[in-house]
Design a protein around this motif. Structure first.
Motif, PDB file in Angstrom:
ATOM      1  N   LEU A 100     -12.154 -17.884 -32.719  1.00 44.62           N
ATOM      2  CA  LEU A 100     -13.338 -17.017 -32.697  1.00 44.62           C
ATOM      3  C   LEU A 100     -13.260 -15.945 -31.600  1.00 44.62           C
ATOM      4  O   LEU A 100     -14.104 -15.060 -31.538  1.00 44.62           O
ATOM      5  CB  LEU A 100     -14.614 -17.859 -32.548  1.00 44.62           C
ATOM      6  CG  LEU A 100     -14.869 -18.822 -33.720  1.00 44.62           C
ATOM      7  CD1 LEU A 100     -16.112 -19.664 -33.476  1.00 44.62           C
ATOM      8  CD2 LEU A 100     -14.995 -18.064 -35.046  1.00 44.62           C
ATOM      9  N   ALA A 101     -12.231 -16.053 -30.767  1.00 47.74           N
ATOM     10  CA  ALA A 101     -12.072 -15.025 -29.711  1.00 47.74           C
ATOM     11  C   ALA A 101     -11.047 -13.973 -30.123  1.00 47.74           C
ATOM     12  O   ALA A 101     -10.691 -13.103 -29.324  1.00 47.74           O
ATOM     13  CB  ALA A 101     -11.647 -15.693 -28.410  1.00 47.74           C
ATOM     14  N   LEU A 102     -10.550 -14.052 -31.356  1.00 45.55           N
ATOM     15  CA  LEU A 102      -9.433 -13.184 -31.744  1.00 45.55           C
ATOM     16  C   LEU A 102      -9.830 -11.938 -32.543  1.00 45.55           C
ATOM     17  O   LEU A 102      -8.971 -11.268 -33.098  1.00 45.55           O
ATOM     18  CB  LEU A 102      -8.402 -14.004 -32.552  1.00 45.55           C
ATOM     19  CG  LEU A 102      -7.691 -15.104 -31.743  1.00 45.55           C
ATOM     20  CD1 LEU A 102      -6.754 -15.910 -32.641  1.00 45.55           C
ATOM     21  CD2 LEU A 102      -6.907 -14.507 -30.584  1.00 45.55           C
ATOM     22  N   GLN A 103     -11.117 -11.634 -32.614  1.00 49.99           N
ATOM     23  CA  GLN A 103     -11.553 -10.443 -33.346  1.00 49.99           C
ATOM     24  C   GLN A 103     -11.776  -9.317 -32.323  1.00 49.99           C
ATOM     25  O   GLN A 103     -12.872  -9.143 -31.799  1.00 49.99           O
ATOM     26  CB  GLN A 103     -12.840 -10.716 -34.161  1.00 49.99           C
ATOM     27  CG  GLN A 103     -12.622 -11.696 -35.310  1.00 49.99           C
ATOM     28  CD  GLN A 103     -12.344 -13.116 -34.834  1.00 49.99           C
ATOM     29  OE1 GLN A 103     -13.026 -13.609 -33.936  1.00 49.99           O
ATOM     30  NE2 GLN A 103     -11.351 -13.763 -35.423  1.00 49.99           N
ATOM     31  N   THR A 104     -10.701  -8.602 -32.061  1.00 49.69           N
ATOM     32  CA  THR A 104     -10.726  -7.612 -30.979  1.00 49.69           C
ATOM     33  C   THR A 104     -10.826  -6.203 -31.547  1.00 49.69           C
ATOM     34  O   THR A 104      -9.862  -5.695 -32.138  1.00 49.69           O
ATOM     35  CB  THR A 104      -9.421  -7.713 -30.160  1.00 49.69           C
ATOM     36  OG1 THR A 104      -9.119  -9.084 -29.945  1.00 49.69           O
ATOM     37  CG2 THR A 104      -9.561  -7.008 -28.828  1.00 49.69           C
TER      38      THR A 104
ATOM     39  N   ALA B  39     -20.298  -3.567 -36.358  1.00 47.95           N
ATOM     40  CA  ALA B  39     -20.366  -4.712 -37.283  1.00 47.95           C
ATOM     41  C   ALA B  39     -19.330  -4.530 -38.394  1.00 47.95           C
ATOM     42  O   ALA B  39     -18.691  -5.499 -38.826  1.00 47.95           O
ATOM     43  CB  ALA B  39     -21.770  -4.843 -37.866  1.00 47.95           C
ATOM     44  N   ALA B  40     -19.138  -3.287 -38.848  1.00 51.11           N
ATOM     45  CA  ALA B  40     -18.178  -3.019 -39.927  1.00 51.11           C
ATOM     46  C   ALA B  40     -16.756  -3.300 -39.444  1.00 51.11           C
ATOM     47  O   ALA B  40     -15.937  -3.846 -40.198  1.00 51.11           O
ATOM     48  CB  ALA B  40     -18.310  -1.568 -40.395  1.00 51.11           C
ATOM     49  N   GLU B  41     -16.465  -2.964 -38.202  1.00 57.86           N
ATOM     50  CA  GLU B  41     -15.097  -3.227 -37.718  1.00 57.86           C
ATOM     51  C   GLU B  41     -14.861  -4.734 -37.605  1.00 57.86           C
ATOM     52  O   GLU B  41     -13.781  -5.232 -37.963  1.00 57.86           O
ATOM     53  CB  GLU B  41     -14.815  -2.534 -36.373  1.00 57.86           C
ATOM     54  CG  GLU B  41     -13.335  -2.725 -36.014  1.00 57.86           C
ATOM     55  CD  GLU B  41     -12.878  -2.023 -34.747  1.00 57.86           C
ATOM     56  OE1 GLU B  41     -13.707  -1.437 -34.013  1.00 57.86           O
ATOM     57  OE2 GLU B  41     -11.641  -2.083 -34.488  1.00 57.86           O
ATOM     58  N   HIS B  42     -15.877  -5.465 -37.146  1.00 63.62           N
ATOM     59  CA  HIS B  42     -15.739  -6.928 -37.075  1.00 63.62           C
ATOM     60  C   HIS B  42     -15.468  -7.481 -38.476  1.00 63.62           C
ATOM     61  O   HIS B  42     -14.567  -8.307 -38.695  1.00 63.62           O
ATOM     62  CB  HIS B  42     -17.014  -7.535 -36.474  1.00 63.62           C
ATOM     63  CG  HIS B  42     -16.911  -9.012 -36.254  1.00 63.62           C
ATOM     64  ND1 HIS B  42     -17.285  -9.933 -37.208  1.00 63.62           N
ATOM     65  CD2 HIS B  42     -16.436  -9.740 -35.209  1.00 63.62           C
ATOM     66  CE1 HIS B  42     -17.050 -11.154 -36.754  1.00 63.62           C
ATOM     67  NE2 HIS B  42     -16.539 -11.060 -35.546  1.00 63.62           N
TER      68      HIS B  42
ATOM     69  N   HIS C 152      -9.295  -9.154 -43.016  1.00 62.48           N
ATOM     70  CA  HIS C 152      -7.826  -9.124 -42.938  1.00 62.48           C
ATOM     71  C   HIS C 152      -7.250 -10.408 -42.343  1.00 62.48           C
ATOM     72  O   HIS C 152      -6.234 -10.917 -42.802  1.00 62.48           O
ATOM     73  CB  HIS C 152      -7.356  -7.896 -42.137  1.00 62.48           C
ATOM     74  CG  HIS C 152      -7.418  -6.635 -42.935  1.00 62.48           C
ATOM     75  ND1 HIS C 152      -8.588  -5.915 -43.099  1.00 62.48           N
ATOM     76  CD2 HIS C 152      -6.476  -5.970 -43.645  1.00 62.48           C
ATOM     77  CE1 HIS C 152      -8.351  -4.856 -43.864  1.00 62.48           C
ATOM     78  NE2 HIS C 152      -7.084  -4.866 -44.206  1.00 62.48           N
ATOM     79  N   GLN C 153      -7.913 -10.944 -41.324  1.00 66.42           N
ATOM     80  CA  GLN C 153      -7.390 -12.179 -40.714  1.00 66.42           C
ATOM     81  C   GLN C 153      -7.430 -13.332 -41.704  1.00 66.42           C
ATOM     82  O   GLN C 153      -6.495 -14.144 -41.781  1.00 66.42           O
ATOM     83  CB  GLN C 153      -8.190 -12.538 -39.451  1.00 66.42           C
ATOM     84  CG  GLN C 153      -7.852 -11.629 -38.271  1.00 66.42           C
ATOM     85  CD  GLN C 153      -8.576 -12.031 -36.999  1.00 66.42           C
ATOM     86  OE1 GLN C 153      -9.637 -12.660 -37.050  1.00 66.42           O
ATOM     87  NE2 GLN C 153      -8.041 -11.653 -35.858  1.00 66.42           N
TER      88      GLN C 153
END
Ligand code: HEM
Length: 229
Positions: free
Chosen positions: A19-23, A36-39, A45-46
């Motif tokens: 959960l810490a890997l959405q940079t 929010a859209a980038e998240h 993709h992940q």
């Protein structure tokens, strides 16, 4: 029961790490809708990559099962790969909810990074005999099992009950081939909707380039035999 060493849900699944890997890489002053859209874009993709990993594992297991004529186990794995593929098609459609204005707010920050750099996506295509001069391992294994059982494709499709599980394997491969083709079609759709006629971040023509993928289907022999029946 609770000891310092007992396993927990969070520890088992490595949740703090995952959960810490959405940079994000978009400008920090982007409006909230773009953040929010980038998240959302990163999560989609992940999760694609996690499912590719599972599909590659299952294809490997299905190939090994066919090499030992264990068609039941091969079908089990192949149906899972095809079911995941259907999920991925829906997941591709999720990107209809990436509004172009939000995407454009962070897209320039992606530079030349592109889905075309996905090693696992290419491994999947190669595993199915697409975009490669080599043969698909699962196809080679299926053909071997078919030969050992004394069938060819026409007899398999004319006499499915006599062929039994081998027929089920063939149709699981058709399911998979169809779903992978449908994902390429979804990819064209969502790209059209998100970037219109803009070029891709990797420098291709974009939507026109993606449409090329629709000319090819995995396991063409299983499609060709239908015409000959
Ligand atoms: C808004 C979302 C998306 C857009 C606009 C988009 C657009 C594109 C474009 C234009 C290309 C061509 C290469 C380039 O110039 O960049 C491409 C390639 C590719 N994309 Fe996407 N894509 C999106 C989502 C995805 C997703 C969710 C995946 C899943 C992993 C993905 C995987 C790939 C792959 C594997 C390629 C290489 C395909 C090939 O060479 O045939 N894309 N994408």
């Amino acid at each position: 029961m609770t000891t310092e060493t007992s396993l927990t849900y969070s520890v088992y699944l490595r949740l703090p790490e995952i959960l810490a890997l959405q940079t994000p890489v978009g400008p920090p002053d982007m409006p909230m809708h773009a953040q929010a859209a980038e998240h959302f874009f990163i999560v989609v993709h992940q999760t694609f990559e996690l499912w590719f990993k599972q599909q590659l594992l299952d294809l490997h297991c299905a190939t090994a099962a066919l090499d030992t004529d264990d068609c039941e186990v091969a079908v089990e794995h192949l149906l899972r790969v095809a079911a995941i593929q259907r999920l991925l098609n829906d997941q591709m459609m999720l990107l209809d909810h990436l509004p172009p204005r939000s995407f454009l707010a962070f897209r320039p920050s992606l530079g030349t990074a592109s889905g075309s750099e996905s090693a696992q996506a290419h491994q999947m295509l190669h595993a199915l005999g697409l975009r490669t001069s080599g043969e698909s391992p699962i196809w080679v294994a299926f053909r071997g099992a078919l030969n050992r059982a004394g069938f060819d494709l026409e007899i398999l499709y004319r006499e499915p009950s006599r062929a039994g599980m081998l027929y089920r394997v063939a149709e699981a491969l058709v399911d998979l081939s169809e779903s992978v083709w449908l994902m390429a079609a979804m990819h064209v759709r969502i790209a059209d909707r998100a970037i219109g006629d803009r070029p891709g971040t990797a420098g291709t023509s974009g939507v026109d380039y993606l449409m090329e993928a629709l000319k090819e289907k995995a396991f063409p022999e299983l499609w060709a035999v239908r015409t000959r029946l």
